[in-house]
Design a protein around this motif. Structure first.
Motif, short mmCIF file in Angstrom:
data_model
loop_
_atom_site.label_atom_id
_atom_site.label_comp_id
_atom_site.label_asym_id
_atom_site.label_seq_id
_atom_site.Cartn_x
_atom_site.Cartn_y
_atom_site.Cartn_z
N GLU A 490 0.83 -1.21 0.00
CA GLU A 490 0.00 0.00 0.00
C GLU A 490 0.86 1.26 0.00
OE1 GLU A 490 -2.80 1.99 3.32
OE2 GLU A 490 -3.06 -0.17 3.02
N TRP A 494 0.10 1.50 -4.25
CA TRP A 494 -1.34 1.31 -4.23
C TRP A 494 -2.01 1.77 -5.51
CZ3 TRP A 494 -4.95 5.03 -4.97
CH2 TRP A 494 -4.51 6.38 -4.90
N SER A 497 -3.86 0.21 -10.19
CA SER A 497 -5.21 -0.43 -10.18
C SER A 497 -5.34 -1.53 -11.19
CB SER A 497 -6.27 0.62 -10.47
OG SER A 497 -6.01 1.27 -11.69
N LYS A 511 -8.53 -1.86 0.53
CA LYS A 511 -9.35 -0.74 0.05
C LYS A 511 -9.79 0.17 1.20
CE LYS A 511 -12.28 -3.22 -2.39
NZ LYS A 511 -13.35 -3.60 -3.33
N ILE A 514 -6.77 2.21 2.25
CA ILE A 514 -6.46 3.28 1.29
C ILE A 514 -7.49 4.39 1.40
CG2 ILE A 514 -6.38 3.83 -1.16
CD1 ILE A 514 -5.16 1.07 -1.62
N ALA A 515 -8.76 4.02 1.53
CA ALA A 515 -9.83 5.02 1.60
C ALA A 515 -9.67 5.90 2.84
CB ALA A 515 -11.19 4.32 1.61
N LEU A 550 -14.88 9.43 -5.64
CA LEU A 550 -13.59 8.79 -5.40
C LEU A 550 -13.76 7.50 -4.60
CD1 LEU A 550 -10.52 8.80 -5.61
CD2 LEU A 550 -10.45 10.21 -3.54
N TYR A 553 -14.89 4.87 -6.88
CA TYR A 553 -13.80 4.43 -7.74
C TYR A 553 -12.87 3.47 -6.99
CZ TYR A 553 -9.91 4.63 -11.03
OH TYR A 553 -8.92 4.28 -11.92
N LEU A 554 -12.61 3.80 -5.73
CA LEU A 554 -11.75 2.93 -4.93
C LEU A 554 -12.37 1.56 -4.71
CD1 LEU A 554 -10.50 5.44 -2.19
CD2 LEU A 554 -9.18 4.50 -4.10
N SER A 555 -13.70 1.50 -4.70
CA SER A 555 -14.37 0.22 -4.47
C SER A 555 -14.09 -0.78 -5.59
CB SER A 555 -15.88 0.43 -4.33
OG SER A 555 -16.44 0.86 -5.56
N LEU A 557 -11.08 -1.11 -6.98
CA LEU A 557 -9.66 -1.47 -7.01
C LEU A 557 -9.45 -2.97 -6.74
CD1 LEU A 557 -7.91 1.43 -5.06
CD2 LEU A 557 -7.70 0.91 -7.49
N LEU A 579 -5.84 8.68 -11.24
CA LEU A 579 -6.37 9.70 -10.33
C LEU A 579 -5.67 11.04 -10.53
CD1 LEU A 579 -6.84 7.81 -6.96
CD2 LEU A 579 -8.60 8.56 -8.57
#
Length: 583
Positions: A490, A494, A497, A511, A514-515, A550, A553-555, A557, A579
């Motif tokens: 991470e 990270w 993707s 995730k 990171i979030a 965002l 979008y991260l979901s 990854l 990003l």
């Protein structure tokens, strides 16, 4: 004049031995007090010989009227009882005559009658053994007769046939015991045992053949493919249980019953009828153990070992006589060879992991095939931990193995040999995976590879019998390493993707981590810059993602399905950008 040697058994006829012997000899005084008349044959003894002559001659197999065999024991049971009783009486008279009137014509007649009687009993014995096979089959004999299960120390009248109305099985058993007892007591043990051995051995061999017992060489077993060998092992396991618990047990019970009057004959007969077939049966596992080895063969080896271990108490009991010791030695030899083969297979399996030289990196840092195959194998071993524990109990104490790192497995704590063995295999696997992580040029991808593969190990252990064997402490240490590798990935990579995390739990943990770091910082950046851009036209082009966008979008990854969908779509270049181009 020669007479067949007889064994002397003190079995009374109609009175006590003292009174009977007194009645056999007459003495009278003469005018000369020093003169006595020589011993003479009593009327009682003469009557015994006459009665024996009548019934024995009637059933003389050489008589023209008896050219076609007719069974005395089936034709007239009362007369059969009388026949055996007369043989016993005649035997006792002959003993007396041999000692007192060795040259008498009565002894010659008695000996002739005895020989005729023995020929008749030989034929009756063979007839019962060969024609009453249904009554004397293994299932009937081992399953059922109270005669075979009665107290062997209980005294019984050898000449007693039994009450009317008994079952066919018990009737056959009573007749066999009666005939064998009469022949052995009369000195015809060799003739009796020979007929029994030949007849019953053919029946045992035929039954084993019907059950599918065959002799295989090591080369024949080695040429079999896995499916064919599995079939043979499964058939042998079922057959061995039937052979031991029904066939050989029945033969032991039958032989003990028929030859209850002679321990020696009992042992020699059961050895003759069962040794060859039993050794052939118990040799098969040893042949498998000596054949070509492969990792998957260990489960067949364990199955055979487990079956022999399960049957061993019965093997010891049934084949307890000294002449039967070669059978037990063969069974033990097979167990030792199976144990050695299993330990060798495990050693070679560990060696194959260490020698794995694949240099091809797994795309996206996914699960390595070696990891899948080894953990599946180890999980199956754990499912058979009971048998494996018995096998490893014979493992030499000085097995060449490096000590465990204390951070991995504390071997000082009391633990089973199975747990140590499986922990060792997994340690070798982890070391190999660590070396394969070095193949990746991107350090972040190497961390992801290790996190993915260690998580796969964690899941395999958590969802199988391995968890009970290795323990929660071992599992927690490995989970800590997974998190460490995930955090390292991470921190350095990270933003890839295009990489994947197959394990959903690990994927969600990365995730969320990171979030938690990214979304709050982006929200602050978004809010501070939105006011500056509020007057701009086409704001939606300049600011493509809101903080909520965002998060969405991260979901996506590290999801292989999303990555594949994204790579195969023909979306615009803006949707393919990272990003860094969102603002």
């Amino acid at each position: 004049m020669e007479f067949h040697q007889m064994e002397i058994h003190e079995i009374p006829i109609t009175t006590t031995p003292r009174k009977a012997m007194a009645s056999f000899v007459h003495s009278s005084k003469t005018n000369d007090a020093n003169q006595f008349s020589p011993p003479t044959i009593s009327t009682t003894m003469q009557d015994v010989i006459v009665d024996a002559d009548t019934i024995i001659s009637k059933w003389d197999p050489s008589r023209p009227s008896l050219e076609k065999f007719t069974s005395l024991f089936q034709e007239n049971r009362e007369e059969a009882e009388e026949f055996v009783k007369c043989v016993g009486d005649l035997r006792r008279v002959m003993h007396f005559l041999v000692s007192q009137h060795a040259g008498s014509s009565q002894l010659v007649l008695a000996n002739k009658l005895m020989k005729i009687a023995m020929v008749r009993l030989e034929k009756e014995l063979y007839h019962i053994l060969s024609t009453r096979r249904e009554c004397l089959n293994p299932e009937s004999v081992s399953g059922g007769s109270s005669l075979l299960l009665s107290n062997s120390d209980e005294e019984e009248d050898d000449d007693h046939v039994g009450e009317d109305g008994v079952s066919n099985v018990e009737r056959a058993l009573l007749d066999l015991k009666l005939i064998a007892g009469s022949m052995i007591s009369s000195g015809y043990s060799k003739e009796c045992s020979k007929i029994y051995r030949i007849t019953r051995k053919s029946i045992v061999d035929e039954e084993l053949y019907r059950l599918g017992i065959r002799g295989y060489t090591v080369s024949q077993i080695s040429r079999m493919d896995q499916d064919a060998l599995e079939h043979q092992v499964k058939k042998w396991v079922n057959t061995a249980k039937v052979a031991v618990r029904t066939l050989f047990r029945g033969e032991r019970l039958l032989c003990d019953h028929v030859f209850a009057v002679s321990e020696t004959i009992k042992q020699t007969c059961i050895a003759h009828t069962t040794t060859e077939g039993a050794i052939n049966l118990f040799r098969f596992p040893e042949t498998v153990a000596k054949s070509k080895r492969s990792p998957e063969k260990i489960f067949l080896v364990m199955n055979l070992f487990e079956t022999l271990s399960e049957l061993w108490p019965e093997i010891e009991s049934i084949f307890s006589y000294e002449p039967l010791s070669p059978i037990k030695l063969q069974a033990l030899s097979s167990m030792h060879k199976l144990s050695d083969a299993a330990q060798t297979i495990l050693s070679e399996f560990v060696s194959s992991i260490q020698k794995n030289s694949s240099k091809t990196p797994i795309p996206g840092g996914g699960i390595h095939p070696l990891n899948c195959s080894v953990m599946n194998y180890v999980s199956l071993l754990a499912d058979n931990s009971g048998t494996l524990s018995d096998i490893l109990a014979d493992e030499p104490e000085n097995v060449a193995r490096s000590p465990f790192p204390e951070s991995y497995f504390d071997s000082r704590n009391p633990t089973s040999s199975v747990a140590s063995q499986l922990a060792w295999i997994i340690l070798v696997l982890l070391c190999k995976l660590d070396s394969k992580a070095e193949i990746y040029r991107d350090i972040g991808l190497s961390y992801l590879f290790l996190a993915n593969n260690l998580q796969f190990v964690v899941e395999k252990v958590s969802t199988s019998a391995l968890k009970l064997l290795l323990g929660q402490d071992w599992l927690s240490k490995l989970q800590t390493k997974v998190k460490l590798y995930a955090a390292n990935y991470e921190s350095v990579a990270w933003a890839k993707s295009s990489w994947v995390v197959p394990d959903p739990k690990l994927r969600d943990e990365i995730k969320v981590s990171i979030a938690r770091k990214l979304v709050p910082a982006y929200r602050e950046f978004y809010d501070s810059n939105l006011a500056i851009l509020s007057g701009e036209k086409n704001l939606e082009i300049l600011v493509r993602f809101s903080p909520d966008n965002l998060g969405n979008y991260l979901s996506d990854l590290f999801d292989s399905a999303v990555v594949i969908s994204r790579d195969s779509s023909s979306s615009s270049s803006s949707s393919q950008s990272g990003l860094s181009r969102c603002l």
